[in-house]
Scaffold this motif. Structure first.
Motif, PDB file in Angstrom:
ATOM      1  N   UNK A  16       0.789  -1.671  -0.249  1.00 49.42           N
ATOM      2  CA  UNK A  16      -0.003   0.072   0.565  1.00 49.42           C
ATOM      3  C   UNK A  16       0.766   1.615  -0.164  1.00 49.42           C
ATOM      4  N   UNK A  17       2.155   1.154   0.380  1.00 49.77           N
ATOM      5  CA  UNK A  17       3.302   2.351   0.758  1.00 49.77           C
ATOM      6  C   UNK A  17       3.425   3.242  -0.754  1.00 49.77           C
ATOM      7  N   UNK A  18       2.316   4.436  -0.551  1.00 49.95           N
ATOM      8  CA  UNK A  18       3.406   5.084  -1.342  1.00 49.95           C
ATOM      9  C   UNK A  18       3.583   5.050  -2.908  1.00 49.95           C
ATOM     10  N   UNK A  19       5.883   4.210  -2.115  1.00 50.91           N
ATOM     11  CA  UNK A  19       6.899   4.222  -2.847  1.00 50.91           C
ATOM     12  C   UNK A  19       5.909   3.324  -3.723  1.00 50.91           C
ATOM     13  N   UNK A  20       5.173   1.970  -3.340  1.00 52.77           N
ATOM     14  CA  UNK A  20       4.845   1.202  -4.003  1.00 52.77           C
ATOM     15  C   UNK A  20       3.717   0.825  -5.539  1.00 52.77           C
ATOM     16  N   UNK A  21       3.807   2.318  -5.168  1.00 54.52           N
ATOM     17  CA  UNK A  21       1.403   2.197  -5.418  1.00 54.52           C
ATOM     18  C   UNK A  21       2.197   2.157  -7.060  1.00 54.52           C
ATOM     19  N   UNK A  22       3.415   2.658  -8.081  1.00 54.88           N
ATOM     20  CA  UNK A  22       3.719   2.065  -9.293  1.00 54.88           C
ATOM     21  C   UNK A  22       2.724   0.156 -10.111  1.00 54.88           C
ATOM     22  N   UNK A  23       3.354  -0.779  -8.631  1.00 57.71           N
ATOM     23  CA  UNK A  23       2.947  -1.836  -8.408  1.00 57.71           C
ATOM     24  C   UNK A  23       1.024  -2.700  -9.306  1.00 57.71           C
ATOM     25  N   UNK A  24       0.952  -1.197  -8.510  1.00 55.23           N
ATOM     26  CA  UNK A  24      -1.019  -1.773  -7.444  1.00 55.23           C
ATOM     27  C   UNK A  24      -1.228  -1.248  -7.991  1.00 55.23           C
TER      28      UNK A  24
ATOM     29  N   UNK B 125      -1.744   5.987  -1.041  1.00 55.02           N
ATOM     30  CA  UNK B 125      -1.935   6.468  -2.170  1.00 55.02           C
ATOM     31  C   UNK B 125      -4.136   6.506  -2.688  1.00 55.02           C
ATOM     32  N   UNK B 126      -4.446   4.816  -2.488  1.00 55.45           N
ATOM     33  CA  UNK B 126      -5.520   4.761  -2.500  1.00 55.45           C
ATOM     34  C   UNK B 126      -6.730   4.462  -1.115  1.00 55.45           C
ATOM     35  N   UNK B 127      -5.807   5.276  -0.649  1.00 54.68           N
ATOM     36  CA  UNK B 127      -6.122   5.900   1.485  1.00 54.68           C
ATOM     37  C   UNK B 127      -7.902   6.310   0.644  1.00 54.68           C
ATOM     38  N   UNK B 128      -8.652   6.574   1.913  1.00 56.29           N
ATOM     39  CA  UNK B 128      -9.943   7.139   1.942  1.00 56.29           C
ATOM     40  C   UNK B 128      -9.971   8.594   2.246  1.00 56.29           C
ATOM     41  N   UNK B 129     -10.120   9.078   1.019  1.00 49.45           N
ATOM     42  CA  UNK B 129      -9.845  10.710   1.074  1.00 49.45           C
ATOM     43  C   UNK B 129     -10.739  12.084   1.725  1.00 49.45           C
ATOM     44  N   UNK B 130     -11.875  10.569   2.058  1.00 53.15           N
ATOM     45  CA  UNK B 130     -13.273  11.247   2.621  1.00 53.15           C
ATOM     46  C   UNK B 130     -13.171  10.823   4.882  1.00 53.15           C
TER      47      UNK B 130
END
Ligand code: HEM
Length: 509
Positions: free
Chosen positions: A101-109, A452-457
């Motif tokens: 889930x970490x920001x650095x790994x966002x391109x993989x998921x 980066x895909x955590x709940x914005x709300x």
């Protein structure tokens, strides 16, 4: 002639079986094999079905979480099972989750493709909830500022207004038994819809009926179809059965409604209900790094996605909080004492006063720990990626779908002392520093996911939950009615009490 028929039938059957194998069996089997070869414990591979029949049986007995608990007991913190043609790699180790889930790994998921196809009819593809890659990152950058505290502060008055209306309406029931699940779901729907759509939501004929009935009926039909695995096979998903007409009609009504609202606001025919900008203003004003605004289509889809993501989750959080309060008099008492002290004589909560409600905030967090409204979420790996912890190193193949079960992580002894005990004091802020106690691991508490895909709300939801909780305990007496009602967990994306939560509400003073 007969031979020709036989030959044609044989060829067509062969082609059909080949397509089924190639499209629906082979991709899942490949992922099973790659992960099994690394020693990952797996449930048996069953083509097309996986463990769905067993899952159905548990679901029928209202024991869906037991299904997951039992697999976790049998296999440990990492394992695999089959959901139709898609295998699910379950990862419950917080270090490994950090790598996913970490920001650095966002391109993989990214969000899985089957989620997009399910929700597309209702909210389209161009919104935060299901878009991916550049489109998602752009929208998230444009919308993040809208959820900063300054804007949220201005939405508090709308939340208190709607809650006041709801409580006054409940008093009219004169102590009759009501289903709190329905009432709270309607309240949170009204709050998010009026925050998103402003004055029109109050004045437009049929607005409430459209959003609360058409929208919810369409959403229910979508969830039912996904439980029947209809959307896994594109041909089936286009057939006019299994609630397709409900989805089509509901979506059309809801989309026309949102379109009219956007046009009205653009032409100055409607006003917002918040002291500052509301969500619709934020959507209309947001600009990207090239100075471009959202298109009308994007605004429509983002607004619908906010209503979808923001209402039932918060509604069911409130239901679980009420359940906890009605079954734990000492917790209700502590909460009521705090509210009476901070908000004396029926004072309406303000943003500043909400910050003083330390016990309310802790009760909300402890409820999110034991009863997370979204008990699991999924990510699809899009390029091979290695994740590591002290005990494991795992190469995740592209296309593998990972399931993170926050319900179980929140109950894992490794991260939580006395994990099954509802102890809100574990969240109390230090009176001197105002800081919350440190978690055993930054990724062991995931009611709003993370990264980066955590709940914005999430801050909107936490403020809203505090407003509703404070105003309910301030103004109402509530008790379970009947006392021995059955509370069973139903999990359909959102975790809620299957048979509702019935209670008697009366005026406190
Ligand atoms: C208690 C209430 C809530 C809970 C437990 C909750 C939980 C979550 C979770 C777990 C996710 C990640 C889902 C996934 O990765 O598949 C998520 C995403 C999201 N939530 Fe919430 N949510 C809540 C309230 C809200 C509210 C009130 C709003 C709107 C104001 C909202 C808007 C969204 C949006 C737009 C996303 C997608 C974010 C992205 O991918 O960038 N949620 N929520």
């Amino acid at each position: 002639m007969f031979l020709q028929c036989l030959y044609t039938t044989f060829t067509l059957t062969f082609i059909l079986l080949f397509i089924i194998y190639w499209k629906l069996i082979r991709p899942g089997k490949r992922i099973y094999d790659v992960l099994r070869a690394q020693g990952i414990p797996c449930e048996p591979f069953v083509p097309l079905l996986g463990q769905v029949p067993r899952l159905y049986k548990y679901n029928k007995q209202n024991r869906i979480m037991n299904f997951h608990e039992e697999l976790c007991k049998k296999h440990g913190l990492i394992f695999m099972f089959g959901l139709g043609s898609y295998p699910r790699l379950v990862v419950q180790d917080a270090d490994l989750i950090a790598d996913i889930l970490g920001r650095a790994h966002a391109p993989y998921y990214q969000k899985p493709r089957d989620l997009s196809s399910r929700l597309k009819p209702l909210i389209g593809l161009r919104n935060l909830l299901i878009s991916n890659g550049y489109e998602h990152a752009r929208a998230r950058r444009m919308l993040n500022p809208g959820f900063h505290f300054e804007n949220l502060r201005s939405m508090v008055s709308n939340m208190t207004d709607e809650t006041t209306k709801m409580i006054d309406k409940l008093f009219e029931s004169c102590g009759k038994t009501i289903n709190l699940e329905k009432e709270l779901s309607f309240l949170t729907l009204t709050i998010i819809a009026s925050s998103a759509f402003g004055g029109n939501f109050e004045t437009m004929v049929n607005a409430r009926e459209i959003v609360s009935e058409a929208f919810i009926a369409a959403l229910d039909a979508i969830v039912n179809r996904s439980l029947l695995l209809i959307d896994q096979i594109p041909f089936f998903s286009r057939l006019p059965f299994w609630g397709k007409d409900i989805i089509d009609k509901g979506c059309e009504k809801a989309l026309n409604f949102v379109e009219q609202i956007i046009n009205d606001r653009k032409q100055g025919r409607s006003k917002n209900l918040c002291q500052n900008a509301d969500i619709l203003d934020l959507l209309l004003k947001a600009v990207d790094s090239h100075g471009e605004h959202f298109t009308d289509e994007e605004i429509r889809q983002e607004a619908m996605a906010f209503v979808l993501a923001g209402h039932q989750s918060t509604g069911d959080l409130m239901v679980w909080i009420m359940y906890v309060l009605m079954t734990n008099p000492s917790i209700l008492n502590a909460c009521q004492n705090e509210v009476d002290r901070v908000l004396p004589n029926g004072m309406i909560p303000t943003y500043e006063k909400l910050n003083e409600l330390n016990i309310c905030e802790s009760i909300i967090h402890e409820t999110l720990r034991l009863y997370p409204p979204i008990p699991f979420f999924v990510r699809q790996c899009i390029q091979d990626h290695t994740i590591k912890s002290k005990n494991y190193q795992l190469n995740i193949p592209a296309d593998a779908t990972i399931l993170i079960n926050s319900y179980l992580i929140h109950r894992e002894e490794k991260y939580w002392p006395r994990p099954l005990e509802f102890d809100y004091t574990r969240w109390m802020r230090d009176p001197e520093t105002g800081l919350k106690p440190k978690l055993a691991h930054p990724y062991c508490y995931l009611p709003f996911a993370s990264g980066p895909r955590s709940c914005i709300g999430q801050n909107f939801a936490l403020i809203e939950a505090k407003v509703i909780l404070a105003m309910f305990v301030q103004r109402c007496n509530f008790e379970l009615e009947p006392k021995n009602q059955k509370i069973a967990m139903d999990v359909r994306i959102i975790m809620r009490p299957k048979f509702g939560l019935f209670s008697k509400i009366t005026k406190r003073r």
